[in-house]
Write a protein that holds these residues in place. Sequence first.
Motif, PDB file in Angstrom:
ATOM      1  N   ARG A 296       0.821  -1.209   0.000  1.00 58.03           N
ATOM      2  CA  ARG A 296       0.000   0.000   0.000  1.00 58.03           C
ATOM      3  C   ARG A 296       0.860   1.266   0.000  1.00 58.03           C
ATOM      4  N   VAL A 297       0.489   2.190  -0.878  1.00 63.33           N
ATOM      5  CA  VAL A 297       1.119   3.509  -0.959  1.00 63.33           C
ATOM      6  C   VAL A 297       0.065   4.549  -0.557  1.00 63.33           C
ATOM      7  N   PRO A 298       0.335   5.362   0.451  1.00 57.80           N
ATOM      8  CA  PRO A 298       1.602   5.559   1.151  1.00 57.80           C
ATOM      9  C   PRO A 298       1.692   4.834   2.493  1.00 57.80           C
ATOM     10  N   GLU A 299       0.666   4.059   2.866  1.00 54.35           N
ATOM     11  CA  GLU A 299       0.630   3.505   4.217  1.00 54.35           C
ATOM     12  C   GLU A 299       1.855   2.657   4.540  1.00 54.35           C
ATOM     13  N   GLU A 300       2.301   1.843   3.583  1.00 53.91           N
ATOM     14  CA  GLU A 300       3.467   0.992   3.816  1.00 53.91           C
ATOM     15  C   GLU A 300       4.740   1.563   3.197  1.00 53.91           C
ATOM     16  N   VAL A 301       4.622   2.087   1.991  1.00 51.50           N
ATOM     17  CA  VAL A 301       5.782   2.627   1.276  1.00 51.50           C
ATOM     18  C   VAL A 301       5.425   3.987   0.677  1.00 51.50           C
ATOM     19  N   GLY A 302       6.238   4.981   0.986  1.00 52.73           N
ATOM     20  CA  GLY A 302       6.070   6.290   0.377  1.00 52.73           C
ATOM     21  C   GLY A 302       6.864   6.380  -0.919  1.00 52.73           C
ATOM     22  N   ILE A 303       6.427   7.249  -1.824  1.00 57.71           N
ATOM     23  CA  ILE A 303       7.080   7.390  -3.133  1.00 57.71           C
ATOM     24  C   ILE A 303       7.427   8.851  -3.386  1.00 57.71           C
ATOM     25  N   LEU A 304       8.645   9.055  -3.899  1.00 55.01           N
ATOM     26  CA  LEU A 304       9.083  10.371  -4.354  1.00 55.01           C
ATOM     27  C   LEU A 304       9.639  10.228  -5.761  1.00 55.01           C
ATOM     28  N   ALA A 305       9.093  10.988  -6.702  1.00 53.34           N
ATOM     29  CA  ALA A 305       9.570  10.971  -8.085  1.00 53.34           C
ATOM     30  C   ALA A 305      10.549  12.111  -8.290  1.00 53.34           C
ATOM     31  N   HIS A 306      11.741  11.784  -8.798  1.00 57.66           N
ATOM     32  CA  HIS A 306      12.667  12.852  -9.185  1.00 57.66           C
ATOM     33  C   HIS A 306      12.297  13.274 -10.600  1.00 57.66           C
ATOM     34  N   GLY A 307      11.618  14.395 -10.707  1.00 61.60           N
ATOM     35  CA  GLY A 307      11.100  14.870 -11.981  1.00 61.60           C
ATOM     36  C   GLY A 307       9.591  14.969 -11.893  1.00 61.60           C
ATOM     37  N   ASP A 308       9.073  16.141 -12.201  1.00 64.69           N
ATOM     38  CA  ASP A 308       7.643  16.370 -12.025  1.00 64.69           C
ATOM     39  C   ASP A 308       6.906  16.237 -13.348  1.00 64.69           C
ATOM     40  N   ASP A 309       5.627  15.931 -13.249  1.00 63.74           N
ATOM     41  CA  ASP A 309       4.732  15.868 -14.394  1.00 63.74           C
ATOM     42  C   ASP A 309       3.329  16.148 -13.865  1.00 63.74           C
ATOM     43  N   PRO A 310       2.511  16.907 -14.601  1.00 61.75           N
ATOM     44  CA  PRO A 310       1.166  17.221 -14.105  1.00 61.75           C
ATOM     45  C   PRO A 310       0.348  15.991 -13.750  1.00 61.75           C
ATOM     46  N   ILE A 311       0.606  14.848 -14.389  1.00 60.83           N
ATOM     47  CA  ILE A 311      -0.192  13.656 -14.120  1.00 60.83           C
ATOM     48  C   ILE A 311       0.001  13.151 -12.694  1.00 60.83           C
ATOM     49  N   LEU A 312       1.130  13.482 -12.061  1.00 61.20           N
ATOM     50  CA  LEU A 312       1.403  12.970 -10.718  1.00 61.20           C
ATOM     51  C   LEU A 312       0.412  13.482  -9.689  1.00 61.20           C
ATOM     52  N   GLN A 313      -0.123  14.677  -9.908  1.00 56.83           N
ATOM     53  CA  GLN A 313      -1.069  15.215  -8.936  1.00 56.83           C
ATOM     54  C   GLN A 313      -2.452  14.573  -9.053  1.00 56.83           C
ATOM     55  N   ASP A 314      -2.675  13.805 -10.114  1.00 59.03           N
ATOM     56  CA  ASP A 314      -3.962  13.136 -10.300  1.00 59.03           C
ATOM     57  C   ASP A 314      -3.924  11.667  -9.924  1.00 59.03           C
ATOM     58  N   THR A 316      -3.642   8.467  -7.165  1.00 62.63           N
ATOM     59  CA  THR A 316      -4.167   8.215  -5.826  1.00 62.63           C
ATOM     60  C   THR A 316      -3.208   7.284  -5.111  1.00 62.63           C
ATOM     61  N   PRO A 317      -2.425   7.812  -4.143  1.00 66.10           N
ATOM     62  CA  PRO A 317      -2.368   9.220  -3.732  1.00 66.10           C
ATOM     63  C   PRO A 317      -1.588  10.060  -4.755  1.00 66.10           C
ATOM     64  N   ALA A 318      -1.752  11.378  -4.676  1.00 62.78           N
ATOM     65  CA  ALA A 318      -0.948  12.270  -5.516  1.00 62.78           C
ATOM     66  C   ALA A 318       0.523  12.085  -5.146  1.00 62.78           C
ATOM     67  N   LEU A 319       1.365  11.912  -6.169  1.00 63.04           N
ATOM     68  CA  LEU A 319       2.762  11.560  -5.923  1.00 63.04           C
ATOM     69  C   LEU A 319       3.623  12.799  -5.710  1.00 63.04           C
ATOM     70  N   SER A 320       4.387  12.791  -4.633  1.00 64.09           N
ATOM     71  CA  SER A 320       5.360  13.855  -4.385  1.00 64.09           C
ATOM     72  C   SER A 320       6.490  13.753  -5.403  1.00 64.09           C
ATOM     73  N   SER A 321       7.144  14.882  -5.656  1.00 63.18           N
ATOM     74  CA  SER A 321       8.160  14.889  -6.716  1.00 63.18           C
ATOM     75  C   SER A 321       9.161  16.004  -6.469  1.00 63.18           C
ATOM     76  N   THR A 322      10.192  16.024  -7.294  1.00 63.95           N
ATOM     77  CA  THR A 322      11.083  17.179  -7.352  1.00 63.95           C
ATOM     78  C   THR A 322      10.796  17.922  -8.652  1.00 63.95           C
ATOM     79  N   ARG A 323      11.005  19.224  -8.637  1.00 70.19           N
ATOM     80  CA  ARG A 323      10.726  20.034  -9.828  1.00 70.19           C
ATOM     81  C   ARG A 323      11.919  20.932 -10.116  1.00 70.19           C
TER      82      ARG A 323
END
Length: 362
Positions: A296-314, A316-323
């Motif tokens: 389960r994300v984020p309950e068990e494992v959190g995710i961070l994407a290096h590199g942003d894209d508008p689709i990440l905010q849509d 579930t859950p919305a994915l954190s990123s670097t920009r």
Amino acid sequence: MSRKYDEIKAFLKAEALKPESRLRMPTIAELMRRFHASQSPVSRAVHDLEKEGVLYCRRGTGIVSRSGAAPFTVRPPAEEAGRGNVAFLCVDYFASTIWQMEHTLNAYARQLGFTARNYRLQRDSDRSGLLRDVARTENLRGVVLMSSADHLEDGVLEQLGALPCPAVILDSYFTYDELPDNVSLLLPDARANGQSCIRCFRDKGHRRIGFIRAIPDGTIPQQMIAGAQEAAAESGIELTLLSGAIKSWESSREASRKVTLDSLGEIRERELTGLIYIGSAGAFAGRRVLWEHGIRVPEEVGILAHGDDPILQDCTPALSSTRTDFTAMSRDALDILAGNLPRQRERRYPAVIVDRESIPHK
């Protein structure tokens, strides 16, 4: 002209460099509210920028950027032309950052009065041949070569150095020990970005992090991993590298899916609570693999994407990123060609964390 007019015009010119401005820019009413201004300076700024070829105003469409970004010649308005020609060699690869940089280059070239010639670099493109064609361009004022995940051959660097004008390697995937005196290198600050990714998890109480690198090898991923390792050692964090090498032009999304699938056992065994993905598409695909296998994300494992894209905010859950500010990087490239900035041996651009929902506090 009034100070309000100058502020509104400067704001609109900056907004026109953003990719989304092709679809929509602030309306007259929104600009009036933003700048606490009457309609007169707002309308005058919009009208003048339309005359200059920066904006395009039509009933039903509203205000949009008139960048003309496409693989052909992009000319400024006749009254603004005369600064000469620039050439853009842009990577023909599906990624929002590439679209963003190409748009900014063409939009800002129009503002500066350059005529821009766009070339598309595909997997089998002959860069040397394209540069020979570019070198024959009349009144050539500069060249921007967008980096792919391929190391530039010495011959290509020599061709850039032989040009009678500045050249910029944009979003470079590699650093080079020697560069010609007319060549500038603009690239992300990968080491600092790797450090900030670890600190983002650290500040939320995570202590066991996985780093998924499913992209071609190069200076950028190497420096990012080094930065992450430095920050992990300083913070007492256990960092596990989950890596798979791919070739240039291969799909990072498919590669990330495979690496995540192959690493499920290690993720569970090491009880990792966070995963860093290089690339927004890879994070998107990896999140799907985790869900398919009951993590389960984020309950068990959190995710961070290096590199942003508008689709990440849509997601579930919305994915954190670097920009990374690729608009600023692309604008700087044109300012170097125009002489507004001096030659940059290496200029690095740090990323900021876009904190959404995918990294919980522990």
